[in-house]
Design an enzyme around this catalytic site. Structure first.
Site, PDB file in Angstrom:
ATOM      1  N   ASP A 196      42.687  45.229  40.437  1.00 55.94           N
ATOM      2  CA  ASP A 196      41.604  46.159  40.765  1.00 55.94           C
ATOM      3  C   ASP A 196      40.411  45.800  39.889  1.00 55.94           C
ATOM      4  OD1 ASP A 196      40.282  48.510  41.773  1.00 55.94           O
ATOM      5  OD2 ASP A 196      40.774  49.534  39.912  1.00 55.94           O
ATOM      6  N   SER A 197      39.287  46.447  40.191  1.00 55.63           N
ATOM      7  CA  SER A 197      38.096  46.257  39.361  1.00 55.63           C
ATOM      8  C   SER A 197      38.284  46.853  37.978  1.00 55.63           C
ATOM      9  CB  SER A 197      36.912  46.953  40.025  1.00 55.63           C
ATOM     10  OG  SER A 197      37.207  48.326  40.221  1.00 55.63           O
TER      11      SER A 197
ATOM     12  N   TYR B   1      33.046  47.399  41.051  1.00 56.25           N
ATOM     13  CA  TYR B   1      32.947  46.518  42.214  1.00 56.25           C
ATOM     14  C   TYR B   1      32.136  47.173  43.337  1.00 56.25           C
ATOM     15  CZ  TYR B   1      36.535  42.993  40.902  1.00 56.25           C
ATOM     16  OH  TYR B   1      37.246  41.971  40.332  1.00 56.25           O
ATOM     17  N   GLY B   2      32.099  48.501  43.341  1.00 60.39           N
ATOM     18  CA  GLY B   2      31.468  49.235  44.452  1.00 60.39           C
ATOM     19  C   GLY B   2      30.000  48.932  44.629  1.00 60.39           C
TER      20      GLY B   2
ATOM     21  N   CYS C  86      42.234  47.690  45.335  1.00 57.04           N
ATOM     22  CA  CYS C  86      40.837  48.074  45.216  1.00 57.04           C
ATOM     23  C   CYS C  86      40.257  48.064  46.634  1.00 57.04           C
ATOM     24  CB  CYS C  86      40.103  47.059  44.346  1.00 57.04           C
ATOM     25  SG  CYS C  86      38.329  47.334  44.271  1.00 57.04           S
TER      26      CYS C  86
ATOM     27  N   CYS D 222      38.940  55.248  47.657  1.00 52.39           N
ATOM     28  CA  CYS D 222      38.667  54.512  46.418  1.00 52.39           C
ATOM     29  C   CYS D 222      39.812  54.859  45.483  1.00 52.39           C
ATOM     30  CB  CYS D 222      37.334  54.963  45.815  1.00 52.39           C
ATOM     31  SG  CYS D 222      37.082  54.391  44.114  1.00 52.39           S
ATOM     32  N   THR D 223      40.322  53.855  44.787  1.00 52.48           N
ATOM     33  CA  THR D 223      41.533  54.078  44.002  1.00 52.48           C
ATOM     34  C   THR D 223      41.326  55.035  42.825  1.00 52.48           C
ATOM     35  OG1 THR D 223      40.990  51.981  42.929  1.00 52.48           O
ATOM     36  CG2 THR D 223      42.698  51.938  44.608  1.00 52.48           C
ATOM     37  N   HIS D 224      40.078  55.309  42.482  1.00 51.55           N
ATOM     38  CA  HIS D 224      39.824  56.259  41.382  1.00 51.55           C
ATOM     39  C   HIS D 224      39.930  57.720  41.828  1.00 51.55           C
ATOM     40  CE1 HIS D 224      38.179  52.681  39.543  1.00 51.55           C
ATOM     41  NE2 HIS D 224      37.973  53.328  38.410  1.00 51.55           N
TER      42      HIS D 224
END
Ligand code: DGL
Length: 291
Positions: free
Chosen positions: A20-21, A52-53, A83, A194-196
């Site tokens: 991931d970022s 990365y977004g 990601c 988004c993984t966050h």
């Protein structure tokens, strides 16, 4: 790139590579650890180049290719692009260049959303890069051409979540700002694209309302990883507890501290991998491919 038919190695003992970022992919790793407890995992967080977004497709393709080359040369049996921004920008390029099976994160969440939506009104919260790529729209319409897709880009939300306290005013204000226009479209299902974002799932649920089903693609991704391993006969069969190793391109101490918050367990040793090392792996991969 396909795998040569002469390659008959038993791959089951190899780890699964996840990247991931930054820290967000740890929410995907968490679900994989729950679903596949006997597997080993190696996780790379590209914290030096986070977020990365905000990057272009070309940049994301380059970063993802370098990390995939690094993980392939380390030796992994499967790669998870944990990601959404990197999956949206680079999954086809990665699949074209590497022979290791690759699981991206867009399609599993799209499938779960289509299956869950009674009213076929699907909302997506994601980074600017993911929204701009149009990949969610394509993935959802590939499964249900008439579903309504309402995307909302959430600039800086992942950064606020990664760098601050998830209950900070900054995060609350951002979540309010991004959920309000989406709510007006009246989706019955919203994908945390988004993984966050699973770290603020309770807040999202409160602001979107109880009638909205929130989809955390991480659960679906873990299931897909398990399916690929089982179908290809490369799953670990032993009853054992897997081992995990962590690498990042940025500051190791920050990764260890923030990572423990995301994963809710101590990370142990974290190794730094230099951007030059990643670039060298890509060059070596290319040289092998053209040799
Ligand atoms: N992990 C990234 C994603 O899922 C979000 C954070 C970033 O912008 O790097 O898209």
């Amino acid at each position: 790139m396909t795998r040569p038919l002469t390659d008959t190695r038993d791959l089951s003992a190899l780890p699964i590579g996840v990247f991931d970022s930054g820290m967000g992919g740890l929410t995907v790793l968490h679900e994989c650890l729950v679903a596949l407890p006997s597997e080993d995992f190696i996780y790379v967080g590209d914290t030096a180049r986070f977020p990365y977004g905000e990057k272009t497709k070309e940049e994301l393709e380059r970063y993802a290719t370098q990390i995939a080359a690094f993980l392939e040369c380390t030796g992994v049996k499967l790669l998870v692009v944990a990601c959404f921004s990197a999956t949206a920008a680079a999954l086809p390029a990665l699949q074209a260049r590497f022979s290791t099976p690759i699981v991206g994160v867009v399609m599993p969440g799209a499938r779960a959303a289509v299956q869950s939506s009674r009213y076929r009104r699907i909302g997506v919260l994601a980074t600017e890069a993911t929204v701009a790529s149009g990949s969610y729209e394509r993935a959802i319409h590939g499964l249900d051409v008439a579903a309504e897709v309402h995307q909302q880009a959430c600039p800086k939300l992942a950064t606020f979540i990664q760098e601050g306290d998830v209950a900070s005013q900054e995060v609350v204000d951002a979540v309010r700002r991004y959920t309000a226009p989406l709510k007006e479209k009246r989706p019955d299902v919203v994908i945390m694209g988004c993984t966050h974002y699973p770290l603020v799932a309770p807040m999202l649920q409160r602001l979107l309302g109880r009638d909205v089903t929130l989809v955390n693609p991480a659960l679906e991704i873990a299931r897909e990883v398990g399916d690929v391993l089982a179908r290809q006969g490369i799953a670990r069969q032993e009853d054992r507890e897997g081992e995990y190793s962590f690498l990042c391109t940025g500051d190791v101490e920050t990764f260890r501290a923030v990572g423990a918050r995301f994963l809710q367990m101590p990370l142990g040793e974290v190794r730094q991998v230099g951007l030059d090392e990643l670039a060298a792996c890509e060059a070596a991969h290319d040289a092998r491919g053209t040799a």
